[in-house]
Design an enzyme around this catalytic site. Structure first.
Site, PDB file in Angstrom:
ATOM      1  N   HIS A 176       0.848  -1.191   0.000  1.00 62.21           N
ATOM      2  CA  HIS A 176       0.000   0.000   0.000  1.00 62.21           C
ATOM      3  C   HIS A 176       0.882   1.239   0.000  1.00 62.21           C
ATOM      4  CE1 HIS A 176      -3.372  -2.657   1.246  1.00 62.21           C
ATOM      5  NE2 HIS A 176      -4.124  -1.706   0.756  1.00 62.21           N
TER       6      HIS A 176
ATOM      7  N   MET B 286       5.387   5.506   5.024  1.00 59.18           N
ATOM      8  CA  MET B 286       4.048   4.957   5.155  1.00 59.18           C
ATOM      9  C   MET B 286       3.742   3.797   4.224  1.00 59.18           C
ATOM     10  SD  MET B 286       4.009   6.434   2.384  1.00 59.18           S
ATOM     11  CE  MET B 286       4.341   8.149   2.454  1.00 59.18           C
ATOM     12  N   PRO B 287       4.707   3.370   3.407  1.00 63.95           N
ATOM     13  CA  PRO B 287       4.354   2.147   2.674  1.00 63.95           C
ATOM     14  C   PRO B 287       4.113   1.008   3.661  1.00 63.95           C
ATOM     15  CG  PRO B 287       6.288   3.190   1.705  1.00 63.95           C
ATOM     16  CD  PRO B 287       6.038   3.876   3.016  1.00 63.95           C
ATOM     17  N   ILE B 288       3.043   0.270   3.417  1.00 61.97           N
ATOM     18  CA  ILE B 288       2.718  -0.890   4.241  1.00 61.97           C
ATOM     19  C   ILE B 288       2.753  -2.119   3.348  1.00 61.97           C
ATOM     20  CG2 ILE B 288       0.958  -1.978   5.695  1.00 61.97           C
ATOM     21  CD1 ILE B 288       0.292   0.648   6.807  1.00 61.97           C
TER      22      ILE B 288
ATOM     23  N   HIS C  14       6.609  -0.391   6.906  1.00 60.29           N
ATOM     24  CA  HIS C  14       6.058  -1.368   7.840  1.00 60.29           C
ATOM     25  C   HIS C  14       5.821  -2.663   7.076  1.00 60.29           C
ATOM     26  CE1 HIS C  14       5.163   1.972  10.627  1.00 60.29           C
ATOM     27  NE2 HIS C  14       4.999   2.628   9.493  1.00 60.29           N
TER      28      HIS C  14
END
Lengths: 62, 62, 62, 62, 62, 62
Positions: free
Chosen positions: A7, F1-3, F40
């Site tokens: 994401h 913020m890449p998940i 993350h």
């Protein structure tokens, strides 16, 4: 057969995505010993109002 | 309560999606003995630049 | 390239899972016209305390 | 480090999403004792043709 | 029909999970105006070696 | 913020997972220009009966 979902905040170029899937595929293959053909990657673009940390949408930050 | 998520390359018609969720629901109910009302399905359309195999985005494939 | 994830309450037998992935694969192929080899399925077993509807864990349901 | 993903039918306003991520973050922190900064939330908007219950797409209901 | 998935480090008690799903359900219903019965929550326990930030597994931290 | 979420057949050692999350984090940071702290990663181990290709569970292959 590793299946990877990433994401990301929207706005990455096709070129960045191309580099991303190539490098992540290499990273996976080198770490768990599988052929590149076994690696499947899904990229999911998130609108800035659709991602939050600490209860605050990303587009409200700063 | 089975919850199903299906990632598909974008471009399926509403009619194809209607058939897909009906047939997958039947398949789940027949296999694990649950009523149709218990089956929830999320379809996720992927842009061709957002899916990769072997490190290559789908829209770069021949 | 359809990628399917199915969350199920734990306790299904290997035989039920075998039937499930076979029938769901057929359902997907028939609906969106792809070869079986393109269909990847992940089953995720949920403990009864890890699934909730209406705010109530499944293992608290009557 | 709790990571939360919420699939919603599309059409929520930015204001509703702002309230949603704030309240869900509070709910998580109060329940499992973590600081708000540790909570990451992804909202995923679903088109009405992309969600189904009982084998019927949401936009065919009623 | 909101579907919520929460990834947590393993070790929460059944009581903490019970509070978590109740409070998150309330938070969702209050924010997007839906009945509690419409909210489905999946909790996913992560082993400490299976979650990483900054490239470091959680069980290597501290 | 890449998940990032990675589904893997179970059986990887802690050392392989440590290498995997380090290399994938590097790959993401190099491709989309973010600091390592923003990345993350969730690893999800799949039992062999819980992954299928072409309608056949992984533990039935070969």
């Amino acid at each position: 057969m590793p299946i990877v979902q990433i994401h990301l905040i929207e706005g990455r170029t096709a070129e960045q995505k191309r580099a991303l899937v190539r490098k992540v595929t290499d990273a996976v293959c080198n770490s768990v010993s599988c052929p590149p053909e076994a690696v499947h990657i899904i990229l999911s673009d998130m609108k800035r109002e659709n991602y939050a940390e600490a209860g605050i949408p990303y587009n409200d930050k700063k």
